[in-house]
Motif scaffolding. Structure first.
Motif, mmCIF file in Angstrom:
data_model
loop_
_atom_site.group_PDB
_atom_site.id
_atom_site.type_symbol
_atom_site.label_atom_id
_atom_site.label_comp_id
_atom_site.label_asym_id
_atom_site.label_seq_id
_atom_site.Cartn_x
_atom_site.Cartn_y
_atom_site.Cartn_z
ATOM 1 N N TRP A 8 0.810 -1.223 0.000
ATOM 2 C CA TRP A 8 0.000 0.000 0.000
ATOM 3 C C TRP A 8 0.842 1.273 0.000
ATOM 4 N N SER A 9 2.150 1.193 -0.017
ATOM 5 C CA SER A 9 3.005 2.351 0.239
ATOM 6 C C SER A 9 2.683 3.541 -0.662
ATOM 7 N N ALA A 10 2.668 3.336 -1.977
ATOM 8 C CA ALA A 10 2.446 4.441 -2.906
ATOM 9 C C ALA A 10 1.048 5.023 -2.752
ATOM 10 N N ILE A 11 0.049 4.152 -2.558
ATOM 11 C CA ILE A 11 -1.331 4.610 -2.403
ATOM 12 C C ILE A 11 -1.482 5.404 -1.113
ATOM 13 N N LYS A 12 -0.891 4.936 -0.031
ATOM 14 C CA LYS A 12 -0.941 5.672 1.246
ATOM 15 C C LYS A 12 -0.324 7.059 1.094
ATOM 16 N N GLN A 13 0.762 7.136 0.371
ATOM 17 C CA GLN A 13 1.445 8.416 0.201
ATOM 18 C C GLN A 13 0.573 9.406 -0.568
ATOM 19 N N ARG A 14 -0.074 8.927 -1.645
ATOM 20 C CA ARG A 14 -0.936 9.824 -2.431
ATOM 21 C C ARG A 14 -2.158 10.265 -1.629
ATOM 22 N N LEU A 15 -2.768 9.340 -0.905
ATOM 23 C CA LEU A 15 -3.945 9.683 -0.100
ATOM 24 C C LEU A 15 -3.574 10.646 1.020
ATOM 25 N N ALA A 16 -2.412 10.455 1.618
ATOM 26 C CA ALA A 16 -1.963 11.356 2.682
ATOM 27 C C ALA A 16 -1.767 12.766 2.144
ATOM 28 N N LEU B 198 -11.845 12.191 -1.933
ATOM 29 C CA LEU B 198 -12.631 11.280 -2.763
ATOM 30 C C LEU B 198 -12.071 11.197 -4.178
ATOM 31 N N ASP B 199 -11.594 12.311 -4.702
ATOM 32 C CA ASP B 199 -10.995 12.288 -6.035
ATOM 33 C C ASP B 199 -9.769 11.382 -6.074
ATOM 34 N N GLU B 200 -8.979 11.423 -5.005
ATOM 35 C CA GLU B 200 -7.789 10.574 -4.959
ATOM 36 C C GLU B 200 -8.169 9.104 -4.798
ATOM 37 N N GLN C 166 -7.004 3.428 -11.436
ATOM 38 C CA GLN C 166 -5.657 3.036 -11.847
ATOM 39 C C GLN C 166 -5.242 1.660 -11.332
ATOM 40 N N ASN C 167 -5.990 1.131 -10.379
ATOM 41 C CA ASN C 167 -5.661 -0.175 -9.800
ATOM 42 C C ASN C 167 -6.889 -1.085 -9.855
ATOM 43 N N PRO C 168 -7.145 -1.700 -10.994
ATOM 44 C CA PRO C 168 -8.363 -2.507 -11.155
ATOM 45 C C PRO C 168 -8.429 -3.736 -10.271
ATOM 46 N N GLU C 169 -7.331 -4.052 -9.589
ATOM 47 C CA GLU C 169 -7.343 -5.194 -8.673
ATOM 48 C C GLU C 169 -7.910 -4.827 -7.307
ATOM 49 N N LEU C 170 -8.308 -3.560 -7.132
ATOM 50 C CA LEU C 170 -8.850 -3.109 -5.851
ATOM 51 C C LEU C 170 -10.359 -2.902 -5.907
ATOM 52 N N VAL C 171 -11.007 -3.116 -4.775
ATOM 53 C CA VAL C 171 -12.419 -2.791 -4.592
ATOM 54 C C VAL C 171 -12.545 -1.977 -3.308
#
Length: 221
Positions: free
Chosen positions: A77-85, A128-130, A137-142
């Motif tokens: 989750w590292s990259a996703i956590k960074q963008r959301l933060a 919410l936009d992020e 960008q990550n179709p493996e996520l729900v």
């Protein structure tokens, strides 16, 4: 000569190990270090543990269990956590990895919704936009969205309000290009406070929206 179950254990474990590594290598580019790798390593580890049981069935069962466990805990989750933060900086939003392999985004009422309202505030839209970009960008996520309230007001009203808030988030994400089939929502009203409802600060913390992101194989729904 008839082979014993123990004779078959090592080749079978090796077979499962090869299959596990192939699962990790066959993942789409960019996902090999995430859920697929976790599944592969989990399967290999499980197979090894199962082999210690002393028979081929043990290795097979161990591999299957290990694959599931690896899939639940293997997502990076590292990259996703960074963008959301970055998108929620200064809002009091908390982003934490959960034991079930999900990522939890806890958004307080000061950002998300006004009192007695399920209209999304402008201060809520960057987060919410992020989230929407992450899912696209990550179709493996729900994702699963859960709404909560404080204990002010009647229980049935609070339940309905929490459901409406969660659904409002779903509708917003869909409007940003996320397929509705990858989203689910739930309202829990005032049933799960995280702070003291006797104080204004505590009630504010309890009025929240939680967004959970899951790899597909870890989605509890």
């Amino acid at each position: 000569m008839k082979m014993s179950s123990k004779t078959l254990t090592l080749p079978l474990a090796s077979c499962i190990l090869a299959s596990a590594l192939f699962a990790g290598c066959a993942a789409p580019p960019g996902q090999q270090n995430n859920a697929a790798l976790g599944t592969g390593v989990g399967a290999a580890t499980g197979a090894g543990l199962g082999a210690l049981i002393g028979n081929s069935e043990g290795a097979m069962i161990g591999g299957a269990i290990g694959a599931v466990a690896g899939g639940l805990t293997g997502y990076n989750w590292s990259a996703i956590k960074q963008r959301l933060a970055g998108a929620t900086q200064g809002t009091g939003t908390q982003i934490t990895e959960q034991q079930d392999g999900s990522l939890k985004v806890n958004i307080p009422s000061s950002v998300s919704f006004a009192t007695n309202s399920y209209q999304i505030r402008p201060t809520f839209t960057p987060a919410l936009d992020e989230v929407a970009r992450t899912l696209v960008q990550n179709p493996e996520l729900v994702s699963r969205i859960i709404g909560h309230t404080d204990n002010t007001g009647a229980v049935p009203y609070n339940m309905t309000l929490s459901q409406s808030r969660a659904l409002a988030v779903v509708n917003y994400l869909v409007s940003r290009g996320v397929a509705s089939g990858r989203l689910s929502s739930e309202g829990r009203g005032q049933a799960q406070p995280i702070a003291d409802n006797l104080t204004p600060t505590g009630r504010s913390q309890n009025r929240r929206v939680e967004i959970f992101l899951y790899p597909l194989q870890a989605n509890p729904a």
